[in-house]
Design an enzyme around this catalytic site. Structure first.
Site, short mmCIF file in Angstrom:
data_model
loop_
_atom_site.label_atom_id
_atom_site.label_comp_id
_atom_site.label_asym_id
_atom_site.label_seq_id
_atom_site.Cartn_x
_atom_site.Cartn_y
_atom_site.Cartn_z
N TYR A 13 -8.38 -0.34 -9.99
CA TYR A 13 -8.39 1.08 -9.66
C TYR A 13 -7.13 1.44 -8.91
O TYR A 13 -6.48 0.58 -8.29
CB TYR A 13 -9.63 1.46 -8.84
CG TYR A 13 -9.60 1.01 -7.41
CD1 TYR A 13 -9.20 1.89 -6.40
CD2 TYR A 13 -9.94 -0.28 -7.05
CE1 TYR A 13 -9.16 1.48 -5.07
CE2 TYR A 13 -9.91 -0.70 -5.73
CZ TYR A 13 -9.51 0.18 -4.75
OH TYR A 13 -9.46 -0.22 -3.44
N GLU A 27 -4.02 2.83 -2.82
CA GLU A 27 -4.75 1.61 -3.16
C GLU A 27 -4.59 1.37 -4.65
O GLU A 27 -4.94 2.22 -5.46
CB GLU A 27 -6.25 1.76 -2.83
CG GLU A 27 -6.57 1.59 -1.37
CD GLU A 27 -6.61 0.15 -0.92
OE1 GLU A 27 -5.97 -0.72 -1.54
OE2 GLU A 27 -7.28 -0.11 0.09
N TRP A 41 -12.82 3.54 -3.30
CA TRP A 41 -13.19 2.41 -4.16
C TRP A 41 -14.69 2.32 -4.37
O TRP A 41 -15.14 1.97 -5.44
CB TRP A 41 -12.62 1.08 -3.67
CG TRP A 41 -13.00 0.69 -2.28
CD1 TRP A 41 -14.06 -0.09 -1.89
CD2 TRP A 41 -12.30 1.03 -1.08
NE1 TRP A 41 -14.08 -0.23 -0.53
CE2 TRP A 41 -13.01 0.44 0.00
CE3 TRP A 41 -11.15 1.78 -0.79
CZ2 TRP A 41 -12.60 0.57 1.32
CZ3 TRP A 41 -10.75 1.91 0.53
CH2 TRP A 41 -11.48 1.31 1.56
N CYS A 73 -14.80 -5.74 2.46
CA CYS A 73 -13.77 -5.90 1.44
C CYS A 73 -12.46 -6.24 2.14
O CYS A 73 -12.28 -5.98 3.32
CB CYS A 73 -13.62 -4.64 0.60
SG CYS A 73 -13.32 -3.15 1.54
N GLU A 126 -15.89 -9.80 9.35
CA GLU A 126 -16.18 -8.38 9.52
C GLU A 126 -17.61 -8.12 9.97
O GLU A 126 -17.85 -7.32 10.86
CB GLU A 126 -15.95 -7.61 8.21
CG GLU A 126 -14.52 -7.25 7.96
CD GLU A 126 -14.35 -6.32 6.76
OE1 GLU A 126 -15.23 -5.48 6.49
OE2 GLU A 126 -13.31 -6.45 6.09
N HIS A 162 -8.48 -8.68 1.24
CA HIS A 162 -7.53 -9.28 0.32
C HIS A 162 -7.55 -10.80 0.46
O HIS A 162 -7.67 -11.32 1.57
CB HIS A 162 -6.12 -8.78 0.63
CG HIS A 162 -6.02 -7.29 0.60
ND1 HIS A 162 -6.16 -6.52 1.73
CD2 HIS A 162 -5.82 -6.43 -0.43
CE1 HIS A 162 -6.04 -5.25 1.40
NE2 HIS A 162 -5.83 -5.17 0.10
N HIS A 212 -2.31 -5.25 -6.51
CA HIS A 212 -2.53 -6.50 -5.77
C HIS A 212 -4.01 -6.89 -5.85
O HIS A 212 -4.87 -6.10 -6.15
CB HIS A 212 -2.06 -6.37 -4.32
CG HIS A 212 -2.72 -5.28 -3.56
ND1 HIS A 212 -2.33 -3.96 -3.63
CD2 HIS A 212 -3.76 -5.29 -2.70
CE1 HIS A 212 -3.10 -3.22 -2.84
NE2 HIS A 212 -3.97 -4.01 -2.26
N HIS A 248 0.82 -1.21 0.00
CA HIS A 248 0.00 0.00 0.00
C HIS A 248 0.85 1.26 0.00
O HIS A 248 0.47 2.28 -0.57
CB HIS A 248 -0.97 -0.01 1.18
CG HIS A 248 -2.12 -0.94 0.97
ND1 HIS A 248 -2.11 -2.23 1.43
CD2 HIS A 248 -3.30 -0.77 0.33
CE1 HIS A 248 -3.25 -2.82 1.08
NE2 HIS A 248 -3.99 -1.95 0.41
N GLU A 291 -5.57 -1.82 -6.81
CA GLU A 291 -6.14 -3.15 -6.65
C GLU A 291 -6.81 -3.69 -7.90
O GLU A 291 -7.43 -2.94 -8.66
CB GLU A 291 -7.15 -3.14 -5.49
CG GLU A 291 -6.49 -2.82 -4.17
CD GLU A 291 -7.40 -2.98 -2.97
OE1 GLU A 291 -6.88 -3.23 -1.89
OE2 GLU A 291 -8.63 -2.83 -3.12
#
Length: 182
Positions: free
Chosen positions: A106, A116, A163, A71, A91, A73, A36, A30, A118
């Site tokens: 993005y 970011e 995002w 969201c 979460e 990874h 990623h 980041h 991603e």
């Protein structure tokens, strides 16, 4: 998530076609703005309202901002759908059937030198389950219809994650084609 976990966790580096090219510690990726793999989950209730979460204030970026249901990874060797289901449970404390929608890439510059960048896999679900969010991840949650959300993002873009704003038109298109007809 405590700071040591963030420093130990790796993300999957990918090329523009989502081919794996390596891994890197999450924070380093980041800070360096490396592309990623990531995923985003959008859960709607049976009234067609989107479940939004407000990120916990002490998140390493975008703390206190409103965003999609969850969201994160993927882990190396983990399928995107499995990661999305895992993180929805971690979460938001809920489960539902998730379906792949689309992907997008993005790049957004955030505060504190964080970037970011991603390749984001997007999943959708429908559930009336009551979220039981992890308070270290989520400050609050609410349901909002898509028209109201579109208006609020336009009026108050600063309270939403980058995002969410970037992919919102694609989310709205998917919603109009698939969620409204169910």
């Amino acid at each position: 998530m405590i700071e040591n976990e963030i420093q130990r966790e790796n993300v999957i580096l990918v090329d523009e076609h989502d081919n794996i090219i390596g891994t890197m510690p999450k924070m380093e990726a980041h800070l360096k703005g490396r592309l990623h793999r990531a995923f985003s989950v959008f859960v709607f209730n049976s009234d067609g309202q989107l479940l939004l979460q407000q990120r916990a204030e002490d998140k390493y970026h975008s703390g206190g901002k409103w965003t999609n249901t969850c969201c994160s990874h993927q882990r190396l060797g983990e399928q995107s759908i499995d990661a999305a289901n895992r993180r929805l449970k971690e979460e938001m404390g809920m489960e539902c059937v998730l379906n792949y929608g689309f992907n997008f890439t993005y790049h957004a510059e955030l505060a504190n030198g964080i970037s970011e960048n991603e390749f984001d896999h997007v999943f959708f679900g429908i559930s009336d389950a009551i979220p039981q969010p992890d308070q270290t991840e989520v400050a609050a949650f609410r349901y909002m219809d898509m028209e109201t959300l579109a208006q609020d993002i336009s009026k108050h873009p600063e309270i939403y994650t980058e995002w969410l704003k970037i992919c919102f038109n694609q989310i709205m298109d998917y919603y109009n084609r698939f969620i409204l007809v169910e």
